[in-house]
Design a protein around this motif. Structure first.
Motif, PDB file in Angstrom:
ATOM      1  N   ASP A   1       2.267  13.751   3.774  1.00  0.00           N
ATOM      2  CA  ASP A   1       2.215  12.765   4.943  1.00  0.00           C
ATOM      3  C   ASP A   1       1.015  13.358   5.801  1.00  0.00           C
ATOM      4  O   ASP A   1       0.972  13.874   6.825  1.00  0.00           O
ATOM      5  CB  ASP A   1       3.579  12.950   5.782  1.00  0.00           C
ATOM      6  CG  ASP A   1       3.544  12.011   6.920  1.00  0.00           C
ATOM      7  OD1 ASP A   1       2.518  11.044   7.063  1.00  0.00           O
ATOM      8  OD2 ASP A   1       4.280  11.908   7.712  1.00  0.00           O
ATOM      9  N   TRP A   2       0.046  12.616   5.407  1.00  0.00           N
ATOM     10  CA  TRP A   2      -1.455  12.958   6.252  1.00  0.00           C
ATOM     11  C   TRP A   2      -1.573  12.673   7.633  1.00  0.00           C
ATOM     12  O   TRP A   2      -2.309  12.857   8.300  1.00  0.00           O
ATOM     13  CB  TRP A   2      -2.787  12.526   5.435  1.00  0.00           C
ATOM     14  CG  TRP A   2      -2.660  13.676   4.116  1.00  0.00           C
ATOM     15  CD1 TRP A   2      -2.448  13.189   3.066  1.00  0.00           C
ATOM     16  CD2 TRP A   2      -3.147  14.944   4.401  1.00  0.00           C
ATOM     17  NE1 TRP A   2      -2.868  14.518   2.277  1.00  0.00           N
ATOM     18  CE2 TRP A   2      -3.094  15.719   3.117  1.00  0.00           C
ATOM     19  CE3 TRP A   2      -3.601  15.638   5.481  1.00  0.00           C
ATOM     20  CZ2 TRP A   2      -3.467  16.759   2.916  1.00  0.00           C
ATOM     21  CZ3 TRP A   2      -4.195  16.941   5.041  1.00  0.00           C
ATOM     22  CH2 TRP A   2      -4.047  17.671   3.956  1.00  0.00           C
ATOM     23  N   ASN A   3      -0.797  11.373   7.842  1.00  0.00           N
ATOM     24  CA  ASN A   3      -0.637  10.674   9.152  1.00  0.00           C
ATOM     25  C   ASN A   3      -0.286  11.876  10.287  1.00  0.00           C
ATOM     26  O   ASN A   3      -0.552  11.888  11.277  1.00  0.00           O
ATOM     27  CB  ASN A   3       0.103   9.463   9.337  1.00  0.00           C
ATOM     28  CG  ASN A   3      -0.450   8.453   8.653  1.00  0.00           C
ATOM     29  OD1 ASN A   3      -1.753   8.411   8.692  1.00  0.00           O
ATOM     30  ND2 ASN A   3       0.332   7.444   7.917  1.00  0.00           N
ATOM     31  N   TYR A   4       0.670  12.663   9.644  1.00  0.00           N
ATOM     32  CA  TYR A   4       1.319  13.638  10.565  1.00  0.00           C
ATOM     33  C   TYR A   4       0.231  14.692  10.992  1.00  0.00           C
ATOM     34  O   TYR A   4       0.343  15.089  12.057  1.00  0.00           O
ATOM     35  CB  TYR A   4       2.506  14.220   9.818  1.00  0.00           C
ATOM     36  CG  TYR A   4       3.369  15.392  10.639  1.00  0.00           C
ATOM     37  CD1 TYR A   4       4.202  14.921  11.640  1.00  0.00           C
ATOM     38  CD2 TYR A   4       3.440  16.758  10.152  1.00  0.00           C
ATOM     39  CE1 TYR A   4       4.665  16.080  12.523  1.00  0.00           C
ATOM     40  CE2 TYR A   4       4.193  17.674  10.746  1.00  0.00           C
ATOM     41  CZ  TYR A   4       4.757  17.247  12.106  1.00  0.00           C
ATOM     42  OH  TYR A   4       5.487  18.194  12.661  1.00  0.00           O
ATOM     43  N   PHE A   5      -0.527  15.236   9.916  1.00  0.00           N
ATOM     44  CA  PHE A   5      -1.630  15.944  10.386  1.00  0.00           C
ATOM     45  C   PHE A   5      -2.440  15.540  11.471  1.00  0.00           C
ATOM     46  O   PHE A   5      -2.636  16.451  12.276  1.00  0.00           O
ATOM     47  CB  PHE A   5      -2.656  16.096   9.239  1.00  0.00           C
ATOM     48  CG  PHE A   5      -3.869  17.080   9.132  1.00  0.00           C
ATOM     49  CD1 PHE A   5      -3.429  18.436   9.287  1.00  0.00           C
ATOM     50  CD2 PHE A   5      -4.913  16.500   9.727  1.00  0.00           C
ATOM     51  CE1 PHE A   5      -4.853  19.483   9.448  1.00  0.00           C
ATOM     52  CE2 PHE A   5      -6.149  17.426  10.137  1.00  0.00           C
ATOM     53  CZ  PHE A   5      -5.878  18.670   9.697  1.00  0.00           C
ATOM     54  N   PHE A   6      -3.142  14.238  11.501  1.00  0.00           N
ATOM     55  CA  PHE A   6      -3.664  13.620  12.739  1.00  0.00           C
ATOM     56  C   PHE A   6      -2.826  13.450  13.818  1.00  0.00           C
ATOM     57  O   PHE A   6      -3.331  13.656  14.728  1.00  0.00           O
ATOM     58  CB  PHE A   6      -4.361  12.371  12.050  1.00  0.00           C
ATOM     59  CG  PHE A   6      -5.333  12.810  11.082  1.00  0.00           C
ATOM     60  CD1 PHE A   6      -6.505  13.479  11.620  1.00  0.00           C
ATOM     61  CD2 PHE A   6      -5.233  12.486   9.756  1.00  0.00           C
ATOM     62  CE1 PHE A   6      -7.475  13.631  10.284  1.00  0.00           C
ATOM     63  CE2 PHE A   6      -6.048  12.534   8.766  1.00  0.00           C
ATOM     64  CZ  PHE A   6      -7.179  13.356   8.932  1.00  0.00           C
ATOM     65  N   ALA A   7      -1.829  13.054  13.778  1.00  0.00           N
ATOM     66  CA  ALA A   7      -0.944  12.975  14.887  1.00  0.00           C
ATOM     67  C   ALA A   7      -0.549  14.318  15.611  1.00  0.00           C
ATOM     68  O   ALA A   7      -0.505  14.398  16.744  1.00  0.00           O
ATOM     69  CB  ALA A   7       0.390  12.415  14.431  1.00  0.00           C
TER      70      ALA A   7
ATOM     71  N   SER B   1       9.665  21.704  13.729  1.00  0.00           N
ATOM     72  CA  SER B   1      10.236  20.561  13.787  1.00  0.00           C
ATOM     73  C   SER B   1      10.311  19.699  12.516  1.00  0.00           C
ATOM     74  O   SER B   1      11.246  19.090  12.177  1.00  0.00           O
ATOM     75  CB  SER B   1       9.520  19.709  14.818  1.00  0.00           C
ATOM     76  OG  SER B   1       8.336  19.268  14.474  1.00  0.00           O
ATOM     77  N   ALA B   2       9.212  19.916  11.800  1.00  0.00           N
ATOM     78  CA  ALA B   2       9.288  19.446  10.331  1.00  0.00           C
ATOM     79  C   ALA B   2      10.350  19.930   9.401  1.00  0.00           C
ATOM     80  O   ALA B   2      11.208  19.032   8.715  1.00  0.00           O
ATOM     81  CB  ALA B   2       7.920  19.375   9.406  1.00  0.00           C
ATOM     82  N   LEU B   3      10.813  21.129   9.473  1.00  0.00           N
ATOM     83  CA  LEU B   3      11.617  21.671   8.916  1.00  0.00           C
ATOM     84  C   LEU B   3      13.105  21.461   9.282  1.00  0.00           C
ATOM     85  O   LEU B   3      13.925  20.931   8.232  1.00  0.00           O
ATOM     86  CB  LEU B   3      11.632  23.369   9.022  1.00  0.00           C
ATOM     87  CG  LEU B   3      10.844  23.907   7.879  1.00  0.00           C
ATOM     88  CD1 LEU B   3      10.583  25.563   8.527  1.00  0.00           C
ATOM     89  CD2 LEU B   3      11.148  23.911   6.333  1.00  0.00           C
TER      90      LEU B   3
ATOM     91  N   TRP C   1      10.065  16.976   4.264  1.00  0.00           N
ATOM     92  CA  TRP C   1       9.306  17.850   3.488  1.00  0.00           C
ATOM     93  C   TRP C   1       7.870  17.619   3.189  1.00  0.00           C
ATOM     94  O   TRP C   1       7.110  18.360   2.905  1.00  0.00           O
ATOM     95  CB  TRP C   1      10.199  18.111   1.969  1.00  0.00           C
ATOM     96  CG  TRP C   1      11.461  18.931   2.454  1.00  0.00           C
ATOM     97  CD1 TRP C   1      12.451  18.294   2.515  1.00  0.00           C
ATOM     98  CD2 TRP C   1      11.677  20.216   2.546  1.00  0.00           C
ATOM     99  NE1 TRP C   1      13.434  19.337   2.736  1.00  0.00           N
ATOM    100  CE2 TRP C   1      12.842  20.546   2.861  1.00  0.00           C
ATOM    101  CE3 TRP C   1      10.730  21.389   2.834  1.00  0.00           C
ATOM    102  CZ2 TRP C   1      13.611  21.647   2.998  1.00  0.00           C
ATOM    103  CZ3 TRP C   1      11.459  22.488   2.852  1.00  0.00           C
ATOM    104  CH2 TRP C   1      12.652  22.624   3.203  1.00  0.00           C
ATOM    105  N   ASP C   2       7.590  16.125   3.183  1.00  0.00           N
ATOM    106  CA  ASP C   2       6.157  15.934   3.033  1.00  0.00           C
ATOM    107  C   ASP C   2       5.420  16.386   4.448  1.00  0.00           C
ATOM    108  O   ASP C   2       4.239  16.234   4.370  1.00  0.00           O
ATOM    109  CB  ASP C   2       6.098  14.480   2.843  1.00  0.00           C
ATOM    110  CG  ASP C   2       6.797  13.442   4.119  1.00  0.00           C
ATOM    111  OD1 ASP C   2       7.700  14.336   4.950  1.00  0.00           O
ATOM    112  OD2 ASP C   2       6.670  12.250   4.034  1.00  0.00           O
ATOM    113  N   GLN C   3       6.068  16.505   5.401  1.00  0.00           N
ATOM    114  CA  GLN C   3       5.249  17.079   6.515  1.00  0.00           C
ATOM    115  C   GLN C   3       5.025  18.542   6.613  1.00  0.00           C
ATOM    116  O   GLN C   3       4.148  19.170   6.920  1.00  0.00           O
ATOM    117  CB  GLN C   3       5.953  16.605   7.865  1.00  0.00           C
ATOM    118  CG  GLN C   3       5.898  15.277   8.049  1.00  0.00           C
ATOM    119  CD  GLN C   3       6.593  14.814   9.502  1.00  0.00           C
ATOM    120  OE1 GLN C   3       7.124  15.364   9.990  1.00  0.00           O
ATOM    121  NE2 GLN C   3       6.360  13.441   9.803  1.00  0.00           N
ATOM    122  N   VAL C   4       6.300  19.019   6.137  1.00  0.00           N
ATOM    123  CA  VAL C   4       6.229  20.580   5.914  1.00  0.00           C
ATOM    124  C   VAL C   4       4.956  21.071   5.007  1.00  0.00           C
ATOM    125  O   VAL C   4       4.378  21.826   5.195  1.00  0.00           O
ATOM    126  CB  VAL C   4       7.532  21.228   5.345  1.00  0.00           C
ATOM    127  CG1 VAL C   4       7.439  22.652   4.979  1.00  0.00           C
ATOM    128  CG2 VAL C   4       8.659  20.992   6.076  1.00  0.00           C
TER     129      VAL C   4
END
Lengths: 269, 268
Positions: free
Chosen positions: A66-72, A233-235, A240-243
């Motif tokens: 989830d690459w949006n999570y990276f930038f957010a 928080s992702a865990l 899992w796509d954010q982890v």
């Protein structure tokens, strides 16, 4: 002469009999320790058989990332992690340098002060960063301040101990020459000890900074700020796509830090 | 009887008187067994003797790199054996020292090593920021030229050869503007030719400034060649004290023991 050499017949073994017995005893103890450990960790066979499937399942859920999570989120947390590691390292120096001088036996010829210095180093080192973080979260509340202090306090012992050892390895000759010239101790430090320990000092500091980047990445698990908060928080949300994004980020940053440190160390030494 | 003029000029003021000097590293086994010496305030005095006989201990007692057990060391109107703290530092900065292993700070430049001879005079902040007075810097460059290392000022000391390092060592001692120079086996780590060059530089620089020099040296020929006065030591005692001409093979036998080495030398 040849007769003498012919009659020379010495027995030689690498280890004497007591040494051999001691070594076999050590092997036996090792085996016992391993068996005992396996019993203690209580492996549940069902879970063990199941694990390959579980791992495969985890990887499927981690993909696509989830690459949006990276930038957010992750980006900001990452910068915070770097700040915690760097500030923590610098802060630790404020304590580690004077304590290092105090603990070095050649520079401070007072055993009581040497001992006090080493005692403080052991105290700092015997407490894990996560435990320091728990402590500071309890005092200052959750956030990067607690993380920075945790990193700093854990680093004092590491940097201070190695710095004191570097000072003790400084050559006596040049110091003797400065003493003979009537130089007071602070001047001896500035122009006698420091030039000798400088490469070791920077090497130690960079090494600790490298370690601190890794350590500050997990401090968020106990609420002390940084990228660990994002991981936590992702865990807990089972995203899992954010982890996977967070883990990959940590991996890349650690490698980059290692590269930076090795490059600088080559230049400094 | 002792010189007590504290002016710092004149030869009598720079003379050194040692009385009943004893040094025991371990109680009951003295290395120096009551040394009595009066060393004149000019010229080069050589202390000869076998290794382990206390030459180095004697010379180090003078500037207190080694603590004397008892006795007096009178210099410039003070008993060096009694000085403490700031007084000791003030006395030390007027006594230059040249070492067998040069004892330069290897990672500093030649210029910084010379300027470190001024550390007894300048405050710490100047040492830290390397902001030495211009007068000191000028003198350092002058001395570098005098020892033939004029172009080496910005080189690091560990880039120099042994002979070059010892020249820096001598220049550093002169930088202190000393009233006395102590040299502890200054040529023992050097080849014979370089040893002579180093002794020449030492006598020349000290002679021009009229600074008395006390040098430990185990090479008798070098001692004879450069010293106006020779002190022979053995087992912590002075057994010869006089001009180089007066030093006979008999004396050398007393100092070094045995005699085969003397015969062998004259035989080859």
């Amino acid at each position: 002469m040849s007769a003498a050499t012919a009659s020379l017949h010495h027995e030689w073994h690498r280890f004497s009999l007591p040494q051999k017995l001691a070594r076999y005893a050590l092997y036996l103890l090792t085996v016992i320790a391993v068996v005992w450990s396996f019993r203690t960790i209580e492996i549940i066979p069902e879970f063990l058989y199941d694990s390959p499937a579980q791992i495969a399942d985890l990887f499927v859920r981690m993909w696509p990332m989830d690459w949006n999570y990276f930038f957010a989120e992750v980006w900001k947390a990452l910068v915070e992690t770097l700040h915690i590691a760097t500030l923590g390292t610098i802060l630790s120096l404020a304590f580690a340098i004077p304590l290092g001088f105090m603990a070095a036996r050649n520079l401070t010829p007072l055993p009581a002060l040497n001992l006090l210095g080493h005692f403080l180093f052991v105290t700092s080192r015997s407490v894990n960063s996560l435990v320091w973080a728990l402590l500071f979260v309890a005092i200052f509340g959750p956030g990067p301040l607690a993380g920075t202090l945790a990193i700093a306090f854990r680093s004092i012992g590491f940097v201070g101990k190695l710095f004191a050892e570097a000072i003790e390895e400084a050559h006596r000759g040049p110091i003797e020459a400065l003493t003979a010239a009537g130089a007071p101790v602070p001047s001896q430090i500035v122009m006698g000890y420091w030039p000798q320990v400088r490469p070791a000092f920077w090497s130690i500091v960079l090494f600790r900074w490298d370690i601190n980047i890794r350590e500050s990445a997990v401090l968020g698990l106990v609420g002390a700020g940084g990228i660990g908060v994002a991981l936590d928080s992702a865990l807990s949300l089972l995203y899992w796509d954010q982890v996977s994004v967070v883990l990959l980020t940590i991996f890349v940053v650690v490698i980059l830090a290692e590269l930076v440190v090795t490059t600088i160390r080559k230049r400094v030494l | 009887m002792t010189a007590v003029t504290p002016t710092g000029s004149g030869h009598d003021a720079r003379s050194l008187v040692i009385r009943n000097l004893v040094k025991e590293y371990r109680r009951g086994t003295p290395v120096l067994r009551g040394i009595n010496l009066a060393i004149p305030g000019r010229g080069l005095t050589a202390i000869i003797g076998p290794s382990g006989t206390g030459k180095s201990t004697l010379i180090r007692c003078i500037n207190r790199l080694v603590e004397p057990t008892s006795g007096e060391i009178l210099f410039m109107g003070k008993d060096l054996a009694r000085l403490r703290g700031g007084d000791l530092r003030a006395a030390r900065r007027r006594i230059g020292m040249v070492f067998q292993e040069y004892n330069l700070v290897e990672r500093l430049t030649v210029m910084e090593n010379l300027l470190s001879g001024r550390l007894g005079y300048v405050p710490v902040w100047r040492a830290w920021l390397r902001k030495f007075p211009q007068k000191d810097i000028d003198r350092a460059f002058e001395l570098l030229d005098a020892v033939g290392l004029g172009s080496f000022a910005t080189q690091r000391a560990d880039a120099l050869s042994g002979g070059q390092r010892q020249r820096v060592g001598i220049a550093r001692a002169i930088m202190q503007e000393p009233d006395l120079i102590l040299a502890d086996e200054p040529t023992s780590s050097l080849d014979p030719k370089t040893s002579v060059e180093i002794m020449e530089i030492l006598t020349k620089l000290a002679g021009e400034r009229d600074i008395p020099v006390i040098v430990n040296i185990h090479d008798v020929e070098l001692a004879r060649r450069f010293a106006q006065r020779i002190i022979g030591m053995t087992e912590g005692q002075v057994v010869y004290d006089g001009p180089p001409d007066g030093l006979t093979d008999d004396h050398l036998r007393t100092i070094y023991g045995g005699e085969n080495w003397l015969n062998e030398r004259s035989g080859t």
